[in-house]
Scaffold this motif. Structure first.
Motif, PDB file in Angstrom:
ATOM      1  N   ARG A 173       0.733  -1.436   0.617  1.00 26.75           N
ATOM      2  CA  ARG A 173       0.046  -0.102  -0.054  1.00 26.75           C
ATOM      3  C   ARG A 173       1.452   1.369   0.377  1.00 26.75           C
ATOM      4  O   ARG A 173       0.068   2.879  -0.872  1.00 26.75           O
ATOM      5  CB  ARG A 173      -0.773   0.444   1.472  1.00 26.75           C
ATOM      6  CG  ARG A 173      -1.632   1.376   1.323  1.00 26.75           C
ATOM      7  CD  ARG A 173      -2.649   0.992   0.082  1.00 26.75           C
ATOM      8  NE  ARG A 173      -3.553  -0.364  -0.326  1.00 26.75           N
ATOM      9  CZ  ARG A 173      -4.770  -0.165  -0.028  1.00 26.75           C
ATOM     10  NH1 ARG A 173      -5.174   0.216   0.454  1.00 26.75           N
ATOM     11  NH2 ARG A 173      -5.242  -1.649  -0.476  1.00 26.75           N
ATOM     12  N   ALA A 174       1.743   1.181   0.662  1.00 22.91           N
ATOM     13  CA  ALA A 174       2.879   2.064   0.748  1.00 22.91           C
ATOM     14  C   ALA A 174       3.287   2.771  -0.867  1.00 22.91           C
ATOM     15  O   ALA A 174       3.509   2.983  -1.156  1.00 22.91           O
ATOM     16  CB  ALA A 174       4.000   1.879   1.599  1.00 22.91           C
ATOM     17  N   ALA A 175       3.371   1.135  -1.157  1.00 25.03           N
ATOM     18  CA  ALA A 175       4.030   1.612  -3.227  1.00 25.03           C
ATOM     19  C   ALA A 175       2.775   2.191  -3.577  1.00 25.03           C
ATOM     20  O   ALA A 175       2.951   2.926  -5.252  1.00 25.03           O
ATOM     21  CB  ALA A 175       5.105   0.222  -3.117  1.00 25.03           C
ATOM     22  N   PHE A 176       1.583   1.689  -3.477  1.00 20.13           N
ATOM     23  CA  PHE A 176       0.619   2.133  -3.961  1.00 20.13           C
ATOM     24  C   PHE A 176       1.243   3.782  -4.281  1.00 20.13           C
ATOM     25  O   PHE A 176       0.162   4.415  -4.999  1.00 20.13           O
ATOM     26  CB  PHE A 176      -0.543   1.674  -3.803  1.00 20.13           C
ATOM     27  CG  PHE A 176      -2.160   1.713  -4.564  1.00 20.13           C
ATOM     28  CD1 PHE A 176      -1.261   2.499  -5.399  1.00 20.13           C
ATOM     29  CD2 PHE A 176      -3.116   1.404  -3.731  1.00 20.13           C
ATOM     30  CE1 PHE A 176      -3.017   2.499  -6.555  1.00 20.13           C
ATOM     31  CE2 PHE A 176      -4.367   1.724  -4.876  1.00 20.13           C
ATOM     32  CZ  PHE A 176      -4.243   2.017  -5.827  1.00 20.13           C
ATOM     33  N   PHE A 177       0.936   4.453  -2.555  1.00 18.06           N
ATOM     34  CA  PHE A 177       0.424   5.832  -2.977  1.00 18.06           C
ATOM     35  C   PHE A 177       1.931   6.258  -3.244  1.00 18.06           C
ATOM     36  O   PHE A 177       1.494   7.821  -4.312  1.00 18.06           O
ATOM     37  CB  PHE A 177       0.724   5.744  -0.822  1.00 18.06           C
ATOM     38  CG  PHE A 177      -0.054   5.615  -0.097  1.00 18.06           C
ATOM     39  CD1 PHE A 177      -1.664   6.128  -0.556  1.00 18.06           C
ATOM     40  CD2 PHE A 177       0.132   5.636   1.533  1.00 18.06           C
ATOM     41  CE1 PHE A 177      -2.465   5.545   0.330  1.00 18.06           C
ATOM     42  CE2 PHE A 177      -1.033   5.465   2.358  1.00 18.06           C
ATOM     43  CZ  PHE A 177      -2.595   5.316   1.708  1.00 18.06           C
ATOM     44  N   LYS A 178       2.637   5.764  -3.281  1.00 19.14           N
ATOM     45  CA  LYS A 178       3.871   6.069  -4.017  1.00 19.14           C
ATOM     46  C   LYS A 178       3.625   6.681  -5.614  1.00 19.14           C
ATOM     47  O   LYS A 178       3.912   7.368  -5.823  1.00 19.14           O
ATOM     48  CB  LYS A 178       5.132   5.803  -3.974  1.00 19.14           C
ATOM     49  CG  LYS A 178       6.516   6.462  -4.911  1.00 19.14           C
ATOM     50  CD  LYS A 178       7.477   5.234  -3.911  1.00 19.14           C
ATOM     51  CE  LYS A 178       8.873   5.472  -4.162  1.00 19.14           C
ATOM     52  NZ  LYS A 178      10.332   5.194  -4.570  1.00 19.14           N
ATOM     53  N   LEU A 179       3.128   5.305  -6.200  1.00 19.49           N
ATOM     54  CA  LEU A 179       2.812   5.592  -7.217  1.00 19.49           C
ATOM     55  C   LEU A 179       1.739   6.304  -8.050  1.00 19.49           C
ATOM     56  O   LEU A 179       1.693   7.194  -9.401  1.00 19.49           O
ATOM     57  CB  LEU A 179       1.957   4.225  -8.016  1.00 19.49           C
ATOM     58  CG  LEU A 179       1.947   3.361  -9.017  1.00 19.49           C
ATOM     59  CD1 LEU A 179       3.270   3.671  -9.912  1.00 19.49           C
ATOM     60  CD2 LEU A 179       1.439   2.472  -9.396  1.00 19.49           C
ATOM     61  N   GLN A 180       0.731   6.446  -7.045  1.00 18.59           N
ATOM     62  CA  GLN A 180       0.258   8.028  -7.058  1.00 18.59           C
ATOM     63  C   GLN A 180       0.361   9.316  -7.004  1.00 18.59           C
ATOM     64  O   GLN A 180      -0.126  10.518  -6.944  1.00 18.59           O
ATOM     65  CB  GLN A 180      -1.005   7.257  -5.874  1.00 18.59           C
ATOM     66  CG  GLN A 180      -2.224   6.024  -6.214  1.00 18.59           C
ATOM     67  CD  GLN A 180      -3.096   5.704  -4.945  1.00 18.59           C
ATOM     68  OE1 GLN A 180      -4.134   6.830  -5.412  1.00 18.59           O
ATOM     69  NE2 GLN A 180      -2.745   5.176  -4.364  1.00 18.59           N
ATOM     70  N   ARG A 181       1.866   9.183  -6.158  1.00 21.73           N
ATOM     71  CA  ARG A 181       2.235  10.530  -6.136  1.00 21.73           C
ATOM     72  C   ARG A 181       1.055  11.420  -4.820  1.00 21.73           C
ATOM     73  O   ARG A 181       1.352  11.882  -4.726  1.00 21.73           O
ATOM     74  CB  ARG A 181       2.438  11.758  -7.030  1.00 21.73           C
ATOM     75  CG  ARG A 181       3.118  10.694  -8.391  1.00 21.73           C
ATOM     76  CD  ARG A 181       3.339  11.864  -9.040  1.00 21.73           C
ATOM     77  NE  ARG A 181       4.410  11.321 -10.508  1.00 21.73           N
ATOM     78  CZ  ARG A 181       3.246  10.803 -11.292  1.00 21.73           C
ATOM     79  NH1 ARG A 181       2.887  11.148 -11.328  1.00 21.73           N
ATOM     80  NH2 ARG A 181       5.393  10.344 -12.148  1.00 21.73           N
ATOM     81  N   LYS A 182       0.861  10.148  -3.581  1.00 20.47           N
ATOM     82  CA  LYS A 182      -0.325  10.529  -2.760  1.00 20.47           C
ATOM     83  C   LYS A 182       0.294   9.913  -1.642  1.00 20.47           C
ATOM     84  O   LYS A 182       1.399   9.244  -0.514  1.00 20.47           O
ATOM     85  CB  LYS A 182      -1.103   9.941  -3.280  1.00 20.47           C
ATOM     86  CG  LYS A 182      -2.681  10.108  -1.839  1.00 20.47           C
ATOM     87  CD  LYS A 182      -3.705   9.186  -2.173  1.00 20.47           C
ATOM     88  CE  LYS A 182      -4.574   8.798  -0.677  1.00 20.47           C
ATOM     89  NZ  LYS A 182      -5.664   7.608  -1.287  1.00 20.47           N
ATOM     90  N   LYS A 183       0.520  11.645  -0.326  1.00 19.68           N
ATOM     91  CA  LYS A 183       1.128  11.003   0.667  1.00 19.68           C
ATOM     92  C   LYS A 183       0.003  10.370   1.818  1.00 19.68           C
ATOM     93  O   LYS A 183      -1.698  10.600   1.650  1.00 19.68           O
ATOM     94  CB  LYS A 183       1.258  12.002   1.693  1.00 19.68           C
ATOM     95  CG  LYS A 183       2.352  12.432   1.027  1.00 19.68           C
ATOM     96  CD  LYS A 183       2.845  14.332   2.016  1.00 19.68           C
ATOM     97  CE  LYS A 183       3.967  14.674   0.851  1.00 19.68           C
ATOM     98  NZ  LYS A 183       4.287  15.856   2.079  1.00 19.68           N
ATOM     99  N   GLY A 184       0.178   9.377   2.712  1.00 17.66           N
ATOM    100  CA  GLY A 184      -1.323   8.513   3.273  1.00 17.66           C
ATOM    101  C   GLY A 184      -0.150   7.242   4.908  1.00 17.66           C
ATOM    102  O   GLY A 184       0.363   7.413   3.973  1.00 17.66           O
TER     103      GLY A 184
ATOM    104  N   GLU B 219      -4.546   3.625   6.690  1.00 14.87           N
ATOM    105  CA  GLU B 219      -5.269   2.275   5.361  1.00 14.87           C
ATOM    106  C   GLU B 219      -5.845   1.343   4.971  1.00 14.87           C
ATOM    107  O   GLU B 219      -6.743   0.857   4.400  1.00 14.87           O
ATOM    108  CB  GLU B 219      -5.063   3.034   4.156  1.00 14.87           C
ATOM    109  CG  GLU B 219      -5.158   2.963   2.465  1.00 14.87           C
ATOM    110  CD  GLU B 219      -6.505   3.202   2.593  1.00 14.87           C
ATOM    111  OE1 GLU B 219      -7.742   2.632   2.229  1.00 14.87           O
ATOM    112  OE2 GLU B 219      -6.752   4.640   3.273  1.00 14.87           O
ATOM    113  N   MET B 220      -4.512   0.169   5.330  1.00 15.88           N
ATOM    114  CA  MET B 220      -5.056  -0.840   5.137  1.00 15.88           C
ATOM    115  C   MET B 220      -5.928  -1.615   6.186  1.00 15.88           C
ATOM    116  O   MET B 220      -6.536  -2.460   6.177  1.00 15.88           O
ATOM    117  CB  MET B 220      -3.492  -1.874   5.206  1.00 15.88           C
ATOM    118  CG  MET B 220      -2.679  -1.562   3.873  1.00 15.88           C
ATOM    119  SD  MET B 220      -3.595  -2.612   2.857  1.00 15.88           S
ATOM    120  CE  MET B 220      -4.074  -3.744   3.133  1.00 15.88           C
TER     121      MET B 220
END
Length: 307
Positions: free
Chosen positions: A50-61, A66-67
């Protein structure tokens, strides 16, 4: 409500189409249990994806939180009897690739080389679709800014529109029941039987007569249903089927099913206006607030243990 949430969920990954695949190096994820949420484990691997997903979206979280929220949403949807099939998820994944003009192989590569993985993204899709239905049901039940029939008409007329129309269907559900203990042995046979009956379907008046000689077949009259109220997993098939016909059969947790279209007509009344207004989301702010409130309630009741 449903349209808003579904679109929001899929808009999250648009940035991925511009990412250079060759520039990515997938991280190696060791997987150990980090949290247990109502007896459901969340691993360090899940959180890293999920952290990699945030990075791909260029989004902080906060990937861990979230999980936890996603786990609570999926569990709540399951409690409500909402089931998103692998076929629905695969179709949504394909649509996402098509909408972003990406062949599936490229999307798979983006997911893999970014460290997200297509499996994690598909589980995200499943959670979005399930939560969408759960939240829509709660919205329609009267919480989170639900509007009366008269309010819906007034709001639409205030915006300069006319009172909307909606298709109203008279439906009949046919279920070839397959007990869970017999599913592996009998599902294929039951599907053949359901396909044969569906091929003979020529209107709702003869369905029960056809079912008389068949074992464990349930026929339910669903009554009149407005198009915005159709279950999302059946809606497209129902709308594409002519009156007097039946949808293709589908495997469900109950067995094998199809829906017969007894009749349909276009209606324009206050109830239709209310349904159309709510199906279109009503108010995006209301949807966000209701979702946050719902998740907060689930968190308060949940048992969340950090390892």
């Amino acid at each position: 409500m449903r349209k808003y949430l579904f679109s929001a969920g899929f808009a999250l990954l648009v940035a991925a189409t511009s990412v250079s695949i060759t520039a990515m190096t997938p991280p190696a994820f060791a997987s150990q249990i980090k949290y247990v949420v109502n007896n459901i484990p969340i691993t360090t691997g899940d959180i890293a994806h999920r952290a990699a997903f945030f990075k791909l979206q260029r989004k902080k979280g906060d990937a861990a939180q979230e999980m936890i929220d996603q786990t609570l949403r999926l569990a709540e949807a399951k409690r409500l009897g909402i089931r998103i099939t692998d076929q629905q998820v695969d179709a949504a994944y394909q649509r996402f690739a098509s909408n972003n003009k990406m062949p599936l192989a490229k999307l798979d590569a983006v997911m893999s080389q970014s460290g997200v993985t297509k499996e994690h993204f598909k589980e995200f899709i499943r959670a979005q679709m399930a939560w969408n239905q759960a939240l829509g049901a709660r919205y329609r039940s009267g919480e989170g800014g639900s509007v009366t029939e008269q309010d819906a008409v007034r709001r639409m007329l205030d915006k300069g529109g006319s009172k909307p129309t909606a298709m109203e269907y008279m439906l009949q559900q046919v279920i070839f029941v397959v007990p869970a203990s017999e599913r592996a042995a009998t599902l294929a046979k039951r599907k053949r039987e359901a396909d044969a009956m569906r091929a003979r379907f020529n209107g709702c008046s003869t369905t029960r007569e056809f079912a008389k000689g068949l074992l464990d077949v349930t026929v339910r009259d669903l009554g009149r249903v407005l198009a915005p109220q159709l279950p999302s997993d059946w809606a497209e098939q129902i709308k594409a089927t002519k009156v007097g016909g039946a949808t293709p059969t589908r495997e469900t947790e109950r067995g094998v099913e199809f829906i017969g279209i007894c009749s349909s007509r276009e209606v324009s009344d206050d109830k239709a206006a209310q349904m159309v207004f709510q199906a279109e989301g009503g108010n995006d702010k209301d949807a966000d607030e209701l979702s946050k409130k719902y998740v907060d309630e689930l968190r308060k009741k949940a048992k969340i243990v950090e390892r």
